[in-house]
Each structure stands twice: as C-alpha cells, then as structure tokens.
Design an enzyme around this catalytic site. Structure first.
Site, PDB file in Angstrom:
ATOM      1  N   ASP A 148      39.649  45.826  48.470  1.00 31.69           N
ATOM      2  CA  ASP A 148      38.453  46.515  47.985  1.00 31.69           C
ATOM      3  C   ASP A 148      37.234  45.655  48.273  1.00 31.69           C
ATOM      4  OD1 ASP A 148      40.001  48.549  47.043  1.00 31.69           O
ATOM      5  OD2 ASP A 148      39.662  48.159  44.916  1.00 31.69           O
ATOM      6  N   LYS A 174      36.847  55.596  48.914  1.00 29.94           N
ATOM      7  CA  LYS A 174      37.356  56.387  47.795  1.00 29.94           C
ATOM      8  C   LYS A 174      36.498  57.624  47.543  1.00 29.94           C
ATOM      9  CE  LYS A 174      39.396  52.503  45.199  1.00 29.94           C
ATOM     10  NZ  LYS A 174      40.808  52.913  45.251  1.00 29.94           N
ATOM     11  N   GLY A 199      41.296  47.128  37.907  1.00 25.87           N
ATOM     12  CA  GLY A 199      40.187  46.405  37.295  1.00 25.87           C
ATOM     13  C   GLY A 199      40.559  45.522  36.134  1.00 25.87           C
ATOM     14  N   LYS A 239      58.748  50.090  39.438  1.00 26.62           N
ATOM     15  CA  LYS A 239      60.128  50.136  38.944  1.00 26.62           C
ATOM     16  C   LYS A 239      60.530  51.551  38.539  1.00 26.62           C
ATOM     17  CE  LYS A 239      60.939  45.379  37.447  1.00 26.62           C
ATOM     18  NZ  LYS A 239      61.345  44.490  36.326  1.00 26.62           N
ATOM     19  N   GLY A 291      45.834  45.608  39.549  1.00 30.08           N
ATOM     20  CA  GLY A 291      45.996  44.357  38.818  1.00 30.08           C
ATOM     21  C   GLY A 291      46.540  43.191  39.614  1.00 30.08           C
ATOM     22  N   GLY A 295      42.247  44.908  44.573  1.00 31.87           N
ATOM     23  CA  GLY A 295      40.895  45.313  44.207  1.00 31.87           C
ATOM     24  C   GLY A 295      40.047  44.165  43.729  1.00 31.87           C
ATOM     25  N   SER A 296      39.815  44.140  42.434  1.00 36.10           N
ATOM     26  CA  SER A 296      38.909  43.149  41.851  1.00 36.10           C
ATOM     27  C   SER A 296      39.454  41.725  41.943  1.00 36.10           C
ATOM     28  CB  SER A 296      38.648  43.501  40.381  1.00 36.10           C
ATOM     29  OG  SER A 296      38.276  44.851  40.240  1.00 36.10           O
TER      30      SER A 296
END
EC number: 4.3.3.6
Length: 338
Positions: free
Chosen positions: A66, A123, A195, A207, A256, A277-278
């Site tokens: 990202d 996005k 995030g 899973k 995450g 991402g972040s």
C-alpha cells in the site's frame, strides 16, 4: 481435457510459458509480419477472462505494498514489491481519521503509474461501479473492491465480469471467497483487520478458508450440494474447489502484516502472496522494512533467511499496533461486504 483436471501448478506453468513465447515473438519482430499473431496480441490486451485470471498468477510469491505517493511507490519498487496499491490514506490513517474513505485521487494514481515499472493497483468502495470504471479508464493493472474504504452499497458487490481489468476482493471464509469468485474476482485476499498492525485476524481467516476446503474434500456429493446452497454459489464451483484442493483463483494474505516474521507466517499457512498495508509506511524504517518483508515472503521456507530479514528491522521502529479486542464491533472493517 477439462480445466479442473489440471493442477494449479500446470495452469500456472502454462501461463508463464505463454508469456515467454509472446515476448520472444515480439522481440523477434515477427508480430508485424504475421497478421494472426498480431490479432492475438491485440486480443490479449482487451482483458479476456483467461488473461484476467492469469495476471494474479504472475504476482504469486510476492508482496503488494500500500502506498499514497510517488516516493513510497519508488521505495516499494526498489525493495522488490511485485506491485503497489494506491490509496488516499493508509489503512491505519483511514481508521484514525474516520469519515468517508474514497478512491484515491486519479492524478496521484497517474503520477505513480508514470514513475514505476511494476503493476499499479488501486482501491474502490464496495459496490461503487463508477469508481471502478474510472480506474479502468485510467489504465490501472488491478482493482481492489475493498472493505477498507467506506462501502457505497451495503448489499451488493460490483459485477466484475463487465470489466476488462482484473479485480481482487477480501474474504474471511470460503463462502465469501467463492461468492466473490462467482462475481468475477480474479484474486482473493484474506481480510484480516486492516490498519491494526495485528496479524491475528489474517491468521484466523486463512485458517478458516483452509479448514473449510479440507472439509469440502472429505464431503459426499450430497453434502457438497448442500454446502453450495449455503454458500449461494454454483455446485460446480464447490466441486472444482474440492477437486483441486484449494481456491480456484489466487489467494493472498492481508490485514495486519507488519514484520518479516508475519510475512513468513502467512506464506507458511498457505498464502500465495501478501498485501502489506500500514505495516511498511507507518513504521519508522520503511526502506529497510519493505526489503525485509519481501525477502521473508520469498524465502519463507528457510528460517535462517527469515531471521536475517527480521534482523534488518528494529521492533522499536514498528508501527504502533492495535489490539483487536479493543475495537468496538462498528470499528471492524472486516465485516463490510459479506
């Protein structure tokens, strides 16, 4: 031979060889003298179903990062990312700022496209047909119909079959993944909880999907018919999933992932690749972390290499994570778009 009699690896190998042959023909100059080949090349550019589903295969084993600007895009490319995902704000900032999160500025997306050589994704809001049409017109390589942005339609996703550009969608379980596949998605990613810098939800979703596929494999035909009704998808798709023992389309992990160890964990759990991402650009060491995550994803089978990747970063410089249990139900992004 029917498609579901081929292994995923055979299909992947076919597309790689097809791309190699096409490049050899183009480099040799024969394309100009062979009308049928030129016609084939032109057809390939129009985004057939086969091409849309082949594109994500070329991202397998890699990391999509990202980014919000050209500088971050260049860092991602230099680190070895297979693609970038352009947002107006990183998921962490979307979560903190609140309000309505929309598609990124087309001017920024265009600048990113002109500044790097790797694929550029962007996005759109769930159900926002016209944001997707704008990105298609802009020429992005892939569209993410994402729960990170504020949904435009709480009930329905975009009919992705109407587009020439491939789509990626999030999923928490096999039912969601197969419904998105029916809608025309070319790639699935675990939703996780974007995030947060907390990989626990991505682990849970991966899973769950794997477990539900294993259950399908051992089911009787009658039970698979019932499961298809429960998932609200054609029986043939359920049968195909059981036959090939995996999702029929590429499945990346997301939500995450913040460290090389996180990256290796998700690959070990069976992810075809990663969206980060972040975790990169909300850290204090984005350059080193980007390279380390790419290395860990590529070499996840070798703990000694992942260890070296982990040593490339400082935990003290990692993004400030969020405990999932501290989030209120209305703050969870993963529940958007079922």
């Amino acid at each position: 031979m029917r498609l579901y009699e081929l292994s995923f690896a055979q299909i992947e190998d076919f597309f790689y060889k097809l791309a190699e042959v096409k490049d050899i023909i183009k480099d040799s100059g024969l394309m100009e003298f062979l009308p049928e080949l030129k016609k084939l090349d032109s057809t390939i550019q129009t985004g057939t179903t086969r091409v849309k589903h082949a594109f994500p295969i070329f991202q397998k084993g890699g990391v999509v990062m990202d980014i919000t600007n050209v500088q971050q895009a260049q860092i991602a490319e230099e680190a070895g990312a297979v693609a970038v995902m352009v947002l107006d704000k990183l998921p962490y900032d979307v979560r903190k700022s609140g309000g309505v999160a929309r598609m990124a500025d087309p001017k920024i997306i265009g600048e990113v496209m002109n500044s790097i050589t790797i694929p550029v994704m962007a996005k759109v809001r769930i159900g926002h047909y016209y944001e997707a049409k704008l990105l298609e017109a802009l020429g992005v390589d892939m569209i993410d119909e994402s729960e990170v942005l504020t949904p435009a339609d709480e009930e329905h996703h975009i009919n992705k079959w109407e587009f020439s550009v491939p789509f990626v969608n999030g999923a928490r379980n096999l039912g969601e993944a197969l419904r998105r596949t029916v809608e025309g998605a070319s790639m699935i990613r675990t939703k996780g909880e974007a995030g947060t810098g907390n990989v626990s939800e991505a682990v849970k979703h991966m899973k769950i999907i794997n477990s539900e596929i294993r259950s399908l494999i051992s089911m009787s035909e009658e039970d698979r018919v019932k499961k298809a009704r429960e998932y609200q998808v054609p029986y043939q798709l359920v049968e195909l999933t059981a036959k090939i023992k995996r999702l029929p389309i590429v499945n990346f992990a997301a939500g995450g992932i913040a460290t090389p160890a996180d990256a290796a964990l998700m690959m070990w759990l069976g992810a075809d690749g990663l969206f980060v991402g972040s975790g990169i650009f909300k850290s204090q060491d984005p350059d080193e972390r980007a390279k380390a995550v790419v290395l860990a994803a590529a070499c996840w089978e070798y703990p000694e290499i992942v260890l070296e990747a982990q040593k490339m970063i400082s935990e003290q410089k990692s993004m400030m994570g969020i405990d999932i249990k501290s989030l209120k139900p209305e703050e969870l992004l993963q529940v958007r778009g079922l």
